[in-house]
Design an enzyme around this catalytic site. Structure first.
Site, PDB file in Angstrom:
ATOM      1  N   ASP A  89      35.686  24.130  34.325  1.00 40.96           N
ATOM      2  CA  ASP A  89      36.650  24.059  33.231  1.00 40.96           C
ATOM      3  C   ASP A  89      36.112  23.023  32.249  1.00 40.96           C
ATOM      4  O   ASP A  89      35.201  22.260  32.574  1.00 40.96           O
ATOM      5  CB  ASP A  89      38.032  23.623  33.757  1.00 40.96           C
ATOM      6  CG  ASP A  89      39.059  23.451  32.631  1.00 40.96           C
ATOM      7  OD1 ASP A  89      39.090  24.302  31.715  1.00 40.96           O
ATOM      8  OD2 ASP A  89      39.811  22.455  32.640  1.00 40.96           O
ATOM      9  N   SER A  90      36.733  22.967  31.067  1.00 42.69           N
ATOM     10  CA  SER A  90      36.343  21.944  30.100  1.00 42.69           C
ATOM     11  C   SER A  90      36.670  20.549  30.626  1.00 42.69           C
ATOM     12  O   SER A  90      36.185  19.568  30.082  1.00 42.69           O
ATOM     13  CB  SER A  90      37.085  22.168  28.790  1.00 42.69           C
ATOM     14  OG  SER A  90      38.480  22.014  29.016  1.00 42.69           O
ATOM     15  N   CYS A 131      39.123  28.372  32.981  1.00 44.38           N
ATOM     16  CA  CYS A 131      39.420  27.929  31.620  1.00 44.38           C
ATOM     17  C   CYS A 131      39.660  29.176  30.769  1.00 44.38           C
ATOM     18  O   CYS A 131      38.783  30.046  30.680  1.00 44.38           O
ATOM     19  CB  CYS A 131      38.221  27.142  31.093  1.00 44.38           C
ATOM     20  SG  CYS A 131      38.360  26.665  29.370  1.00 44.38           S
ATOM     21  N   GLU A 187      43.898  15.356  29.422  1.00 43.37           N
ATOM     22  CA  GLU A 187      42.593  14.852  29.863  1.00 43.37           C
ATOM     23  C   GLU A 187      42.595  13.315  29.868  1.00 43.37           C
ATOM     24  O   GLU A 187      42.191  12.685  30.826  1.00 43.37           O
ATOM     25  CB  GLU A 187      41.578  15.387  28.842  1.00 43.37           C
ATOM     26  CG  GLU A 187      40.154  15.530  29.211  1.00 43.37           C
ATOM     27  CD  GLU A 187      39.871  16.339  30.462  1.00 43.37           C
ATOM     28  OE1 GLU A 187      39.017  15.858  31.169  1.00 43.37           O
ATOM     29  OE2 GLU A 187      40.474  17.393  30.743  1.00 43.37           O
ATOM     30  N   CYS A 245      46.825  27.797  29.260  1.00 47.83           N
ATOM     31  CA  CYS A 245      45.676  26.890  29.345  1.00 47.83           C
ATOM     32  C   CYS A 245      45.796  26.215  30.703  1.00 47.83           C
ATOM     33  O   CYS A 245      46.901  25.830  31.102  1.00 47.83           O
ATOM     34  CB  CYS A 245      45.737  25.853  28.219  1.00 47.83           C
ATOM     35  SG  CYS A 245      44.632  24.438  28.443  1.00 47.83           S
ATOM     36  N   HIS A 292      45.107  23.425  31.775  1.00 48.40           N
ATOM     37  CA  HIS A 292      45.596  22.040  31.792  1.00 48.40           C
ATOM     38  C   HIS A 292      47.139  21.977  31.853  1.00 48.40           C
ATOM     39  O   HIS A 292      47.700  20.989  32.322  1.00 48.40           O
ATOM     40  CB  HIS A 292      45.168  21.297  30.515  1.00 48.40           C
ATOM     41  CG  HIS A 292      43.745  20.806  30.522  1.00 48.40           C
ATOM     42  ND1 HIS A 292      42.665  21.652  30.442  1.00 48.40           N
ATOM     43  CD2 HIS A 292      43.233  19.550  30.595  1.00 48.40           C
ATOM     44  CE1 HIS A 292      41.545  20.929  30.447  1.00 48.40           C
ATOM     45  NE2 HIS A 292      41.867  19.650  30.545  1.00 48.40           N
TER      46      HIS A 292
HETATM   47  N1  DGL Z   1      41.649  24.233  30.144  1.00 49.21           N
HETATM   48  C1  DGL Z   1      41.164  25.007  29.052  1.00 49.21           C
HETATM   49  C2  DGL Z   1      41.859  26.358  28.939  1.00 49.21           C
HETATM   50  O1  DGL Z   1      42.347  26.874  29.923  1.00 49.21           O
HETATM   51  C3  DGL Z   1      40.956  24.408  27.707  1.00 49.21           C
HETATM   52  C4  DGL Z   1      41.309  23.029  27.385  1.00 49.21           C
HETATM   53  C5  DGL Z   1      40.448  22.526  26.249  1.00 49.21           C
HETATM   54  O2  DGL Z   1      39.384  22.031  26.559  1.00 49.21           O
HETATM   55  O3  DGL Z   1      40.837  22.679  25.090  1.00 49.21           O
HETATM   56  O4  DGL Z   1      41.900  26.933  27.899  1.00 49.21           O
END
Ligand code: DGL
Length: 275
Positions: free
Chosen positions: A6-7, A70, A149, A192, A194
């Site tokens: 993931d990011s 992600c 984050e 997302c 997160h």
């Molecule tokens: N967790 C990521 C997603 O599911 C993206 C979060 C990000 O880096 O903007 O889209």
């Protein structure tokens, strides 16, 4: 060994579901926190990072399957990664619009996701398949993944919950009224990876009756199906065996360790990666 990336720390919400579904499998998780957020960057950045992480996972860990945990990276890069790695089973994540449609009574569904996901051709096509069945109120949640984050910090507590609550309030306010009456949003897609980590403030803001829909469990089931089809399910000596979890990050190891401890009750040391 299954690779997951993931990011940043958001994909831990997918890893949690993967561990529950496949407890005997080994996982290596990469948080690309040094290059996050993905959601407000251009496709070229997300594609380059996705390629580099996949190559690293294959070369360093000989992974047998890849889970792109992600939504933003899935939308931008899954088709390219599949074409470039035809021998590798790859599972992606996308906002759970169909499950939300099955749950919603008011037929007004909120979708929180990154700007990158919402503006992607892949998401447009998904929305197109459901045209006319419900109204989807899509909110690009600029800043939210980044705030999550940074809230990870290095300790066991979230460092700045006020900032997270403010982001959640701003984005949900922009979507209109939530509730179970006609014309209100009764179902909210957390598009997302997160965002499951801000369910508590979202619940506070929206009340007990709005349903939240995330993607961890269906993604974990799909991963099991793919591994079975490819005959790559780890045998596991007994049901009590648990697989290893390796944590890697391009950001701060202490932050990934703290997030894994807080959210997954996982005591593991994270290693710093330079890729
Ligand atoms: N967790 C990521 C997603 O599911 C993206 C979060 C990000 O880096 O903007 O889209």
């Amino acid at each position: 060994m299954i690779g997951v990336f993931d990011s940043g720390i958001g994909g831990l919400s997918i890893l949690q579901a993967l561990r529950a579904e496949l407890p005997q499998q080994d996982f290596v998780y990469i948080a690309d926190s040094g290059h996050a957020p993905y959601g407000e960057r251009d496709d070229a950045h997300v594609i380059a990072r996705s390629r580099a992480l996949t190559q690293h996972l294959r070369a360093a860990h000989r992974i047998e399957a890849l889970v792109i945990a992600c939504n933003t990276a899935t939308a931008a890069a899954i088709h390219l990664l599949r074409a470039e790695h035809p021998d590798l089973p790859i599972v992606g994540v996308e906002p759970a619009l169909k499950p939300a449609l099955a749950l919603s009574r008011t037929r007004r569904i909120g979708v929180m996701a990154t700007r990158g996901t919402l503006s992607s051709a892949k998401f447009g096509a998904l929305l197109g398949t459901l045209a006319g069945q419900a109204e989807f109120v899509c909110q690009p949640c600029d800043g939210l993944a980044d705030a999550i984050e940074h809230s990870a910090g290095a300790g066991d507590e979230i460092t700045d919950a006020t900032d997270l609550i403010a982001h959640c309030a701003r984005h949900t306010r922009a979507m209109g009224a939530f509730g179970v009456n006609s014309g209100e949003i009764d179902t909210l897609v957390l598009g997302c990876t997160h965002y499951p980590f801000v369910q508590a403030p979202l619940r506070e803001l929206l009340g007990p009756r709005v349903r939240f829909v995330a993607t961890g469990e269906p993604v974990a089931r799909q991963t099991r199906r793919l591994l079975q089809a490819a005959r790559k399910l780890a045998p596991g000596q007994s049901a009590a065996d648990t697989g290893r979890i390796l944590l890697r990050t391009t950001g701060k190891p202490a932050a990934l360790q703290a997030a894994a401890r807080r959210w997954l009750q996982l005591q593991a040391t994270a290693e710093l990666l330079f890729i």
